[in-house]
Design a protein around this motif. Structure first.
Motif, PDB file in Angstrom:
ATOM      1  N   THR A  47       0.850  -1.198   0.000  1.00 52.71           N
ATOM      2  CA  THR A  47       0.000   0.000   0.000  1.00 52.71           C
ATOM      3  C   THR A  47       0.883   1.244   0.000  1.00 52.71           C
ATOM      4  O   THR A  47       1.628   1.484   0.964  1.00 52.71           O
ATOM      5  N   PRO A  48       0.854   2.052  -1.065  1.00 54.52           N
ATOM      6  CA  PRO A  48       1.664   3.274  -1.085  1.00 54.52           C
ATOM      7  C   PRO A  48       1.341   4.164   0.110  1.00 54.52           C
ATOM      8  O   PRO A  48       0.175   4.307   0.500  1.00 54.52           O
ATOM      9  N   VAL A  49       2.369   4.785   0.692  1.00 51.77           N
ATOM     10  CA  VAL A  49       2.142   5.601   1.883  1.00 51.77           C
ATOM     11  C   VAL A  49       1.328   6.842   1.538  1.00 51.77           C
ATOM     12  O   VAL A  49       0.496   7.292   2.341  1.00 51.77           O
ATOM     13  N   GLY A  50       1.546   7.412   0.362  1.00 43.16           N
ATOM     14  CA  GLY A  50       0.764   8.572  -0.054  1.00 43.16           C
ATOM     15  C   GLY A  50       0.716   9.650   1.011  1.00 43.16           C
ATOM     16  O   GLY A  50       1.731  10.023   1.585  1.00 43.16           O
ATOM     17  N   GLN A  51      -0.492  10.124   1.319  1.00 40.72           N
ATOM     18  CA  GLN A  51      -0.694  11.145   2.335  1.00 40.72           C
ATOM     19  C   GLN A  51      -1.153  10.563   3.669  1.00 40.72           C
ATOM     20  O   GLN A  51      -1.628  11.295   4.545  1.00 40.72           O
ATOM     21  N   SER A  52      -1.039   9.247   3.826  1.00 39.72           N
ATOM     22  CA  SER A  52      -1.415   8.619   5.096  1.00 39.72           C
ATOM     23  C   SER A  52      -0.654   9.261   6.251  1.00 39.72           C
ATOM     24  O   SER A  52       0.531   9.577   6.118  1.00 39.72           O
ATOM     25  N   VAL A  53      -1.332   9.455   7.368  1.00 43.25           N
ATOM     26  CA  VAL A  53      -0.681  10.019   8.549  1.00 43.25           C
ATOM     27  C   VAL A  53       0.121   8.916   9.232  1.00 43.25           C
ATOM     28  O   VAL A  53      -0.416   7.862   9.585  1.00 43.25           O
ATOM     29  N   ILE A  54       1.400   9.160   9.412  1.00 37.11           N
ATOM     30  CA  ILE A  54       2.308   8.213  10.055  1.00 37.11           C
ATOM     31  C   ILE A  54       2.619   8.716  11.455  1.00 37.11           C
ATOM     32  O   ILE A  54       2.902   9.901  11.657  1.00 37.11           O
ATOM     33  N   HIS A  55       2.580   7.791  12.427  1.00 33.53           N
ATOM     34  CA  HIS A  55       2.845   8.128  13.826  1.00 33.53           C
ATOM     35  C   HIS A  55       4.101   7.397  14.307  1.00 33.53           C
ATOM     36  O   HIS A  55       4.547   6.422  13.675  1.00 33.53           O
ATOM     37  N   SER A 189      14.446  11.631  -2.011  1.00 35.09           N
ATOM     38  CA  SER A 189      13.577  11.851  -0.851  1.00 35.09           C
ATOM     39  C   SER A 189      12.123  11.656  -1.240  1.00 35.09           C
ATOM     40  O   SER A 189      11.729  11.878  -2.388  1.00 35.09           O
ATOM     41  N   VAL A 190      11.337  11.221  -0.252  1.00 36.98           N
ATOM     42  CA  VAL A 190       9.881  11.101  -0.380  1.00 36.98           C
ATOM     43  C   VAL A 190       9.276  11.725   0.869  1.00 36.98           C
ATOM     44  O   VAL A 190       9.574  11.275   1.986  1.00 36.98           O
ATOM     45  N   PRO A 191       8.457  12.777   0.741  1.00 35.57           N
ATOM     46  CA  PRO A 191       7.866  13.399   1.937  1.00 35.57           C
ATOM     47  C   PRO A 191       6.890  12.448   2.621  1.00 35.57           C
ATOM     48  O   PRO A 191       6.188  11.668   1.974  1.00 35.57           O
ATOM     49  N   ILE A 192       6.872  12.522   3.960  1.00 36.12           N
ATOM     50  CA  ILE A 192       5.975  11.698   4.766  1.00 36.12           C
ATOM     51  C   ILE A 192       5.108  12.612   5.620  1.00 36.12           C
ATOM     52  O   ILE A 192       5.609  13.542   6.262  1.00 36.12           O
ATOM     53  N   ASN A 193       3.814  12.358   5.639  1.00 36.89           N
ATOM     54  CA  ASN A 193       2.873  13.111   6.461  1.00 36.89           C
ATOM     55  C   ASN A 193       2.941  12.543   7.888  1.00 36.89           C
ATOM     56  O   ASN A 193       2.162  11.672   8.253  1.00 36.89           O
ATOM     57  N   TYR A 194       3.882  13.077   8.649  1.00 35.73           N
ATOM     58  CA  TYR A 194       4.200  12.517   9.969  1.00 35.73           C
ATOM     59  C   TYR A 194       3.638  13.373  11.097  1.00 35.73           C
ATOM     60  O   TYR A 194       3.766  14.601  11.087  1.00 35.73           O
ATOM     61  N   SER A 195       3.008  12.704  12.052  1.00 38.61           N
ATOM     62  CA  SER A 195       2.524  13.366  13.268  1.00 38.61           C
ATOM     63  C   SER A 195       3.282  12.813  14.460  1.00 38.61           C
ATOM     64  O   SER A 195       3.401  11.597  14.616  1.00 38.61           O
ATOM     65  N   THR A 196       3.794  13.700  15.298  1.00 39.45           N
ATOM     66  CA  THR A 196       4.511  13.247  16.496  1.00 39.45           C
ATOM     67  C   THR A 196       3.564  12.741  17.583  1.00 39.45           C
ATOM     68  O   THR A 196       4.017  12.177  18.583  1.00 39.45           O
ATOM     69  N   ALA A 197       2.261  12.925  17.388  1.00 37.84           N
ATOM     70  CA  ALA A 197       1.282  12.438  18.375  1.00 37.84           C
ATOM     71  C   ALA A 197       1.300  10.915  18.418  1.00 37.84           C
ATOM     72  O   ALA A 197       1.527  10.256  17.405  1.00 37.84           O
ATOM     73  N   PRO A 198       1.048  10.321  19.592  1.00 36.70           N
ATOM     74  CA  PRO A 198       1.024   8.857  19.679  1.00 36.70           C
ATOM     75  C   PRO A 198      -0.035   8.251  18.772  1.00 36.70           C
ATOM     76  O   PRO A 198      -1.119   8.810  18.587  1.00 36.70           O
ATOM     77  N   GLY A 199       0.290   7.115  18.186  1.00 39.02           N
ATOM     78  CA  GLY A 199      -0.635   6.353  17.367  1.00 39.02           C
ATOM     79  C   GLY A 199      -0.801   4.962  17.926  1.00 39.02           C
ATOM     80  O   GLY A 199      -0.270   4.642  19.009  1.00 39.02           O
ATOM     81  N   PRO A 200      -1.491   4.095  17.230  1.00 39.18           N
ATOM     82  CA  PRO A 200      -1.745   2.742  17.759  1.00 39.18           C
ATOM     83  C   PRO A 200      -0.483   1.900  17.931  1.00 39.18           C
ATOM     84  O   PRO A 200      -0.482   0.956  18.717  1.00 39.18           O
ATOM     85  N   ASN A 201       0.589   2.238  17.201  1.00 40.26           N
ATOM     86  CA  ASN A 201       1.825   1.464  17.300  1.00 40.26           C
ATOM     87  C   ASN A 201       2.914   2.156  18.109  1.00 40.26           C
ATOM     88  O   ASN A 201       4.040   1.659  18.188  1.00 40.26           O
ATOM     89  N   THR A 202       2.574   3.296  18.695  1.00 43.85           N
ATOM     90  CA  THR A 202       3.581   4.040  19.453  1.00 43.85           C
ATOM     91  C   THR A 202       3.895   3.332  20.766  1.00 43.85           C
ATOM     92  O   THR A 202       2.977   3.028  21.545  1.00 43.85           O
ATOM     93  N   PRO A 203       5.174   3.043  21.034  1.00 40.75           N
ATOM     94  CA  PRO A 203       5.516   2.389  22.305  1.00 40.75           C
ATOM     95  C   PRO A 203       5.125   3.253  23.496  1.00 40.75           C
ATOM     96  O   PRO A 203       5.193   4.482  23.439  1.00 40.75           O
ATOM     97  N   ALA A 204       4.693   2.594  24.557  1.00 39.04           N
ATOM     98  CA  ALA A 204       4.352   3.328  25.777  1.00 39.04           C
ATOM     99  C   ALA A 204       5.602   4.005  26.337  1.00 39.04           C
ATOM    100  O   ALA A 204       6.708   3.467  26.264  1.00 39.04           O
ATOM    101  N   GLU A 205       5.421   5.194  26.867  1.00 38.76           N
ATOM    102  CA  GLU A 205       6.546   5.919  27.464  1.00 38.76           C
ATOM    103  C   GLU A 205       7.070   5.150  28.670  1.00 38.76           C
ATOM    104  O   GLU A 205       6.307   4.610  29.475  1.00 38.76           O
TER     105      GLU A 205
END
Length: 361
Positions: A47-55, A189-205
């Motif tokens: 699945t191409p990453v496209g404009q998907s938000v990455i966390h 380079s390929v731009p990524i729509n990245y959010s620093t906010a936690p997502g479902p795969n973000t490790p617990a602090e």
């Protein structure tokens, strides 16, 4: 390793780092080409990453084509020897608008975490990287993805947020010559729509159940004198003040006697990973308010978590701990027999005090 030997070792690391920083490298710069290209997909690889938000914690699959496996033969002399293809870095990070090494952009323009940088290198080139007196091949293998003879590669990268972000930086996947090899033909380079906010795969602090700087000089020696870094994972972390933190998994204290177990992996490493030591899963054995702190540590000075053995590290005054009361600034004293040798040398001075935090009932 004696104190004198450790100073010689650190001196060697520092001298090498300073020498490399001033080397006028001979760069085999290829003419810009349109054949090198990268495509970025979601974790399924289709699945191409496209404009998907990455966390943070999300996996990206990078597929490359047209990357000459015989290029990039000159750059820094370590870890890849001169004349041997140095390969290509594939990185997720926040890069400044002027990020390209071939255009003179400094390393600070490319903000990454090491775990989010892969190293595409031909197997034949990797086989020419020395394993003695330092195992530099291991340094590459931690990041390695095979660069095939047809110039293609597939790399999986887990997105993480760098600590320091350059002004005007853009998140994305970037490729460029590895280990100081400037090659504009491989700077993609390929731009990524990245959010620093936690997502479902973000490790617990990492929790702060055990907080310890190890020694007053530990963080400074590792990060400044040896030009390296300290990272935490699997329940461990490094706070902004350089303290190591671990997550408690169990405690059976009764009247100042019992055992407290923690989980987490801390890895401290020098520049180029000429030294790499792990401090894993602390255990504190307590008897009548006197504690002994042990950790699983590396079996050699540069094998990190590859092989571990448990070692008693320090005696700790826990006279006020009772059945699990918080302890602030518990006095600690390093024990003899700490291994590996580099960690023993880092333990020759005073130990930093410990803080133990327990949940409030």
């Amino acid at each position: 390793m004696s104190k004198v030997t450790f100073r010689v070792f650190v001196g060697f690391v520092v001298t090498l780092v300073l020498a490399l920083s001033g080397i006028a490298t001979t760069t085999a710069t290829a003419a810009p080409a349109t054949t090198a290209q990268i495509t970025v997909f979601r974790a399924d690889g289709t699945t191409p990453v496209g404009q998907s938000v990455i966390h943070p914690g999300d996996t990206l699959v990078v597929k490359g084509a047209g990357f000459d496996p015989n290029a990039n033969r000159y750059g820094l002399p370590v870890p890849v020897p001169p004349g041997v293809p140095h390969g290509t870095f594939i990185a997720f990070g926040a890069f400044a608008p002027n990020w390209k090494p071939s255009a003179g952009a400094p390393e600070s323009a490319r903000a990454t975490n090491r775990s989010a940088v892969k190293w595409a290198l031909a197997p034949s080139a990797l086989a020419q990287v020395p394993t003695a007196p330092f195992d530099l091949r291991r340094t590459i293998r931690q990041q390695w993805v095979p660069l095939r003879a047809d110039g293609s590669f597939t790399a999986k990268i887990v997105a993480t947020t760098p600590k320091t972000i350059p002004a005007g930086a853009r998140y994305g996947i970037y490729t460029y010559g590895a280990a100081g090899a400037d090659n504009p033909a491989q700077e993609r380079s390929v731009p990524i729509n990245y959010s620093t906010a936690p997502g479902p795969n973000t490790p617990a602090e990492a929790r702060r159940d055990l907080v310890w700087a190890y020694s007053p000089s530990f963080h400074r020696i590792v990060t400044q004198t040896a030009g390296g870094g300290i990272s935490g994972s699997d329940g461990a972390g490094v706070d902004p003040r350089g303290n190591l933190t671990y997550t408690r998994t169990s405690s059976n204290l009764r009247n100042g006697t019992g055992e407290i177990r923690y989980r987490g992996t801390i890895v401290a490493f020098s520049r180029f990973h000429l030294a790499e030591i792990a401090l894993v899963d602390p255990v504190i054995r307590v008897r009548n308010g006197r504690g002994v702190l042990s950790m699983a540590t590396s079996t050699t000075n540069m094998n990190g978590t590859d092989a571990l053995r448990r070692v008693d590290i320090a005696d700790v005054d826990l006279s006020s701990i009772g059945n699990g009361s918080d302890v602030r600034g518990a006095a600690a004293t390093f024990r003899p027999g700490i291994t590996p040798e580099v960690l023993a040398a880092l333990s020759m001075g005073p130990a930093a005090p410990l803080t133990l935090n327990f949940p409030q009932n």
